[in-house]
Each structure stands twice: as C-alpha cells, then as structure tokens.
Design a protein around this motif. Structure first.
Motif, PDB file in Angstrom:
ATOM      1  N   GLN A  60      21.602  26.491  -6.145  1.00  0.00           N
ATOM      2  CA  GLN A  60      21.482  25.644  -7.339  1.00  0.00           C
ATOM      3  C   GLN A  60      22.609  24.617  -7.392  1.00  0.00           C
ATOM      4  N   GLN A  61      22.278  23.418  -7.913  1.00  0.00           N
ATOM      5  CA  GLN A  61      23.306  22.405  -8.124  1.00  0.00           C
ATOM      6  C   GLN A  61      24.180  22.810  -9.302  1.00  0.00           C
ATOM      7  N   ILE A  62      25.507  22.783  -9.092  1.00  0.00           N
ATOM      8  CA  ILE A  62      26.461  23.143 -10.145  1.00  0.00           C
ATOM      9  C   ILE A  62      26.943  21.893 -10.864  1.00  0.00           C
ATOM     10  N   ALA A  63      27.156  20.812 -10.102  1.00  0.00           N
ATOM     11  CA  ALA A  63      27.688  19.585 -10.703  1.00  0.00           C
ATOM     12  C   ALA A  63      27.329  18.397  -9.837  1.00  0.00           C
ATOM     13  N   SER A  64      27.189  17.247 -10.491  1.00  0.00           N
ATOM     14  CA  SER A  64      27.053  15.979  -9.781  1.00  0.00           C
ATOM     15  C   SER A  64      28.294  15.166 -10.101  1.00  0.00           C
ATOM     16  N   LEU A  65      29.042  14.794  -9.067  1.00  0.00           N
ATOM     17  CA  LEU A  65      30.318  14.102  -9.247  1.00  0.00           C
ATOM     18  C   LEU A  65      30.046  12.597  -9.201  1.00  0.00           C
ATOM     19  N   GLU A  66      30.014  11.987 -10.374  1.00  0.00           N
ATOM     20  CA  GLU A  66      29.604  10.593 -10.483  1.00  0.00           C
ATOM     21  C   GLU A  66      30.751   9.737 -10.992  1.00  0.00           C
ATOM     22  N   GLY A  67      30.934   8.577 -10.379  1.00  0.00           N
ATOM     23  CA  GLY A  67      32.037   7.697 -10.767  1.00  0.00           C
ATOM     24  C   GLY A  67      32.394   6.697  -9.689  1.00  0.00           C
ATOM     25  N   HIS A  68      32.125   7.039  -8.424  1.00  0.00           N
ATOM     26  CA  HIS A  68      32.348   6.061  -7.355  1.00  0.00           C
ATOM     27  C   HIS A  68      31.292   4.949  -7.439  1.00  0.00           C
ATOM     28  N   SER A  69      31.672   3.752  -6.983  1.00  0.00           N
ATOM     29  CA  SER A  69      30.732   2.626  -7.039  1.00  0.00           C
ATOM     30  C   SER A  69      30.229   2.215  -5.658  1.00  0.00           C
ATOM     31  N   ALA A  70      30.519   3.049  -4.662  1.00  0.00           N
ATOM     32  CA  ALA A  70      29.984   2.822  -3.306  1.00  0.00           C
ATOM     33  C   ALA A  70      29.875   4.180  -2.624  1.00  0.00           C
ATOM     34  N   GLU A  71      29.318   4.183  -1.410  1.00  0.00           N
ATOM     35  CA  GLU A  71      29.017   5.459  -0.758  1.00  0.00           C
ATOM     36  C   GLU A  71      30.258   6.318  -0.537  1.00  0.00           C
ATOM     37  N   ILE A  72      30.042   7.625  -0.573  1.00  0.00           N
ATOM     38  CA  ILE A  72      31.104   8.607  -0.330  1.00  0.00           C
ATOM     39  C   ILE A  72      31.040   9.006   1.140  1.00  0.00           C
ATOM     40  N   VAL A  73      32.145   8.831   1.847  1.00  0.00           N
ATOM     41  CA  VAL A  73      32.132   9.056   3.298  1.00  0.00           C
ATOM     42  C   VAL A  73      33.024  10.211   3.739  1.00  0.00           C
ATOM     43  N   SER A  74      33.752  10.794   2.789  1.00  0.00           N
ATOM     44  CA  SER A  74      34.657  11.880   3.150  1.00  0.00           C
ATOM     45  C   SER A  74      34.794  12.801   1.950  1.00  0.00           C
ATOM     46  N   LEU A  75      34.760  14.112   2.190  1.00  0.00           N
ATOM     47  CA  LEU A  75      35.063  15.042   1.093  1.00  0.00           C
ATOM     48  C   LEU A  75      35.601  16.339   1.649  1.00  0.00           C
ATOM     49  N   ASN A  76      36.492  16.958   0.876  1.00  0.00           N
ATOM     50  CA  ASN A  76      37.007  18.273   1.246  1.00  0.00           C
ATOM     51  C   ASN A  76      37.559  19.008   0.041  1.00  0.00           C
ATOM     52  N   PHE A  77      37.543  20.341   0.149  1.00  0.00           N
ATOM     53  CA  PHE A  77      38.089  21.221  -0.879  1.00  0.00           C
ATOM     54  C   PHE A  77      39.557  21.503  -0.582  1.00  0.00           C
ATOM     55  N   ASN A  78      40.319  21.815  -1.626  1.00  0.00           N
ATOM     56  CA  ASN A  78      41.670  22.332  -1.403  1.00  0.00           C
ATOM     57  C   ASN A  78      41.592  23.817  -1.033  1.00  0.00           C
ATOM     58  N   THR A  79      42.732  24.395  -0.660  1.00  0.00           N
ATOM     59  CA  THR A  79      42.761  25.785  -0.196  1.00  0.00           C
ATOM     60  C   THR A  79      42.287  26.756  -1.276  1.00  0.00           C
TER      61      THR A  79
END
Length: 431
Positions: A211-230
């Motif tokens: 299930q989707q927990i959240a949609s992270l919205e706010g950038h105005s162009a494509e997202i090309v990198s993502l990572n979690f902290n430890t």
C-alpha cells in the motif's frame, strides 16, 4: 534488561547488542566505533565501553576484546589486493540499465530494456530467476539489504514491483505514478520502499502490504535520486529542479528544501549518522548539508564539468565526487579540504563508490574501464579492462572482495580479489 548476544558489524565498525527487556521483548542497540583504526588503544576502548554501557559487565571484557580485534582486522588496508576477471555474463539481449548486489555478494540482479530483471548466482554465473511482468524498460532495481530476500524494480511502465528474491514471485505491483519510475530504494529496516519518478513525485510504500503510505510532492521537475537515512525515518530526494528535499517518513512532510545549486541535481546521499547529506549537481559542485537544520555547510568546488555521482565512505569522514571532466575528487568531510584528485580516465566518470573498509575507491567511466584508487594518495592501483563500451555501473560487495561492473556492451563482469574466500555468515557471540 538482560544481554543476550553480541553481533559484529564490520562496515562501518560497530558492535550490536541484542538484549531482552523485562517484558520479554528482544531489542538491539548499536555501539558505533566510527573512529576505530589499526592504531586504536584497545584496552582504553574496552574500559570506555564497559564504563558507558550498562548492558556490558566487567566479565565480558575478553569477548569484547576479541570482537574489537576482529573489527580492526577488517579495516586493515590490504595493500596487495588485486582484482582478476572471474566471470563474464551476457545478461540480456537488449541493453542493461543497472546491476546490484545482495549484501554478501552471493547474488546480483540486472535490469534491462527487455522489460525483465534477472537474478544471478555470483559464483557459478548461473541465472537463478527472471522477474517478468513489466510492460516497459526495467530501469531501477534494488535488494532489501541486509536481508536480501526481496527485490524492488522500477519501470518506464509507471509501476514498481516487489518480488520474492528466492522464488521470483511478484508480491505487489505498486501503482500510482503518472510517468516513468527512475529510482528506487528500500530502508535498511526492510519495512518501506521509495520510488522516484519523472512525474516530479516520490512515493513511499509499505513492503508487507504494497500500500502507498505517502506521496512526497513539492519538486517542480523529475526526481532522479533518492535514499533513506540509516534510521529509516528520513528520505532524501534530488531533482532536476536544482533542489534536494529531506522528508519525514512517518508523516510524508517535507522537513527541509536544500536550495543553492545552480543546475540540476544528479546524485544525493546521507552519511551513516544521518546528520549530514551531500548533493552533486551539473553546476560542477557538490554541497554538504546539515540535515537537522537544512543549512549548506560547505560547497566543494574544483571540477570543471558536471558532477555525476557523489558518495560518502561508510564512516562518513570522507566523500568522493565523480565528474564529466574525467576526474574524481576526494574530500575530508570535516574540513572540506580536497585530499586527492583521481586522474587517469579518458572519459566521463558516471559512478563512484568506496570500498567497505574505506581505503579504496572504484570509478566507472565511458572510456570502457573501471579504476581502483588509493583514497589518501589518489594513486591508481589497478585498471579493470575488457568491456567494449562505456561502463555505467560498478559496485563492491559487503566484504569488499568482489566487484561487479555493468556496461553498454551488454555484459556484466564479476571481478574477485586475490584474498577471496566464500562469504562467512554474520559473526555472532552468544551470551
């Protein structure tokens, strides 16, 4: 509280304590030894740990001593380490997009324009599974390390899929993005997966339910990198809108927008502690940020062309930047000083990674080679040659004795070092 057992964590060095609460619940806590070196005074360290950690009594000193010496052995710089070509795998008919190891390096995965992800046995070179079901290019792939029992694939068909890494069964199809998915990541706890898309959003998903927990919205162009902290409670996204954002996983709220770059973001990463993060940009710089207040602490300059990849070492005291100017640069994180410049490639460097013990760096280049470098001196230690087209992916396994390289020549090459022995299971010290 009762101590049940110790677990060793090699990279970054640390000791994990498994203990039982009065109510019977098992929990863990970490003693991070990020400043451990081969010169550390072990007796002083043991006394400090016993003094500061109520779970560890005086009679555990011998066990502690043995573990610390084992950790020091692992961070020893293997000066004579050399890699040799172990296997060439012609993985897919259509071009490869990505490759990634599980934690031990016993398996790796490849994504392709042929719409599949394949799972391989590293030692035998056998194909174990074909993960089939996407309707378009499989572009982004990841194991849920350290567990390695699940795989996520992100596709140009606008969906991501979660798979059982042992059976190949598709567990969930993650639907919700409006355009291509170009980056994916699991948190270390294995509970959440994140997807980043050309639709300017990232989405968080529950691994168990899909299930989707959240949609992270706010950038105005494509997202090309993502990572979690430890800790798995924050996520970092990098976008072509020239900013990165730090988000809270629990609420899906944006905590900080990291603004200041004058060009698109190419790469992002948290350090091990989660206190700092870095962003690389086509504006030729890398910026170091304080995650707690969102402030830029340092702008690292020196490259004469786009920065294409950035990476911290496992302890977070060094970082490396890779550029289209054919060089990589190593920086001291605390001072911002450039320690060494890695010169020798004849084409842009698109991928860079530290070895687990932090003494070496591997770079992948469009000049069809990978190179291994000394972090402190910048000397080129070895050139991995043989691919007939540009190399877009390179990675060490957790032990640092195996390297994988992926190329536009449609092959993956497995390289083993001269110390290679089949991976041991995680070290455990029962109480």
């Amino acid at each position: 509280m009762k101590l049940k057992r110790f677990l060793l964590r090699y990279y970054p060095p640390g000791i994990v304590l498994e203990y039982q609460r009065r109510n019977g619940d098992l929990e863990t806590k970490s003693i991070d030894l990020l400043n451990l070196t081969p010169e550390t005074d072990v007796e002083v360290l043991i006394n400090q740990i016993v003094f500061e950690e109520p779970l560890i009594s005086e009679n555990k000193k011998d066990t502690l001593r043995g573990m610390i010496y084992k950790l020091m052995e692992k961070i020893d710089n293997k000066d004579s380490q050399r890699f040799y070509l172990f296997k060439i795998l012609r993985a897919h008919i259509l071009p490869l997009t990505n490759c990634a190891f599980n934690k031990s390096g016993s398996k790796f995965i490849t994504g392709s324009y042929d719409r599949t992800c394949r799972v391989w046995d590293t030692l035998s070179g056998e194909e174990l599974l074909t993960l089939d079901g996407h309707k378009n290019v499989v572009y982004a792939i990841a194991f849920n390390n350290p567990f390695g029992d699940k795989i996520v694939t992100g596709s140009f068909d606008k969906t991501a899929r979660l798979w059982d890494a042992n059976t190949g069964q598709c567990l969930h199809t993650l639907k919700g993005h409006h355009t291509e998915i170009v980056c994916v990541a699991f948190n270390i706890q294995g509970t959440h997966v994140a997807t980043g898309s050309m639709d300017n959003t990232a989405k968080l998903w529950d691994v168990d339910t899909g299930q989707q927990i959240a949609s992270l919205e706010g950038h105005s162009a494509e997202i090309v990198s993502l990572n979690f902290n430890t800790d798995g409670d924050k996520i970092l996204t990098g976008s072509f809108d020239n900013t990165a954002k730090v988000w809270e996983v629990r609420s899906g709220q944006c905590l900080h927008t990291l603004a200041g770059h004058r060009g698109e973001i190419s790469s992002t990463q948290f350090d091990f502690t989660g206190d700092y993060c870095i962003t690389g940009s086509i504006d030729r710089t890398c910026k170091l940020w304080d995650v707690n207040n969102g402030q830029c602490m340092e702008t690292l300059r020196g490259h004469t062309d786009e920065v294409l990849d950035v990476c911290f070492n496992t302890t977070g005291n060094r970082l490396v930047t890779a550029s289209a100017d054919c060089t990589a640069r190593v920086y001291n994180v605390m001072t911002g000083a450039c320690i060494s410049i890695l010169i020798g490639h004849e084409g842009e460097i698109s991928k860079v990674q530290f070895s687990p013990n932090g003494y070496k760096i591997i770079t992948a280049s469009s000049d069809r080679t990978c190179r291994l470098w000394s972090v402190e001196t910048g000397e080129c230690l070895q050139v991995l040659e043989g691919h007939s087209d540009e190399i877009f992916s390179c990675a060490f396994n957790y032990e640092g004795d195996t390297v994988i390289t992926g190329s536009k020549d449609n092959t993956c090459r497995i390289w083993k070092d001269n110390f290679f022995t089949p991976a041991e299971e995680e070290d455990q010290y029962e109480d």
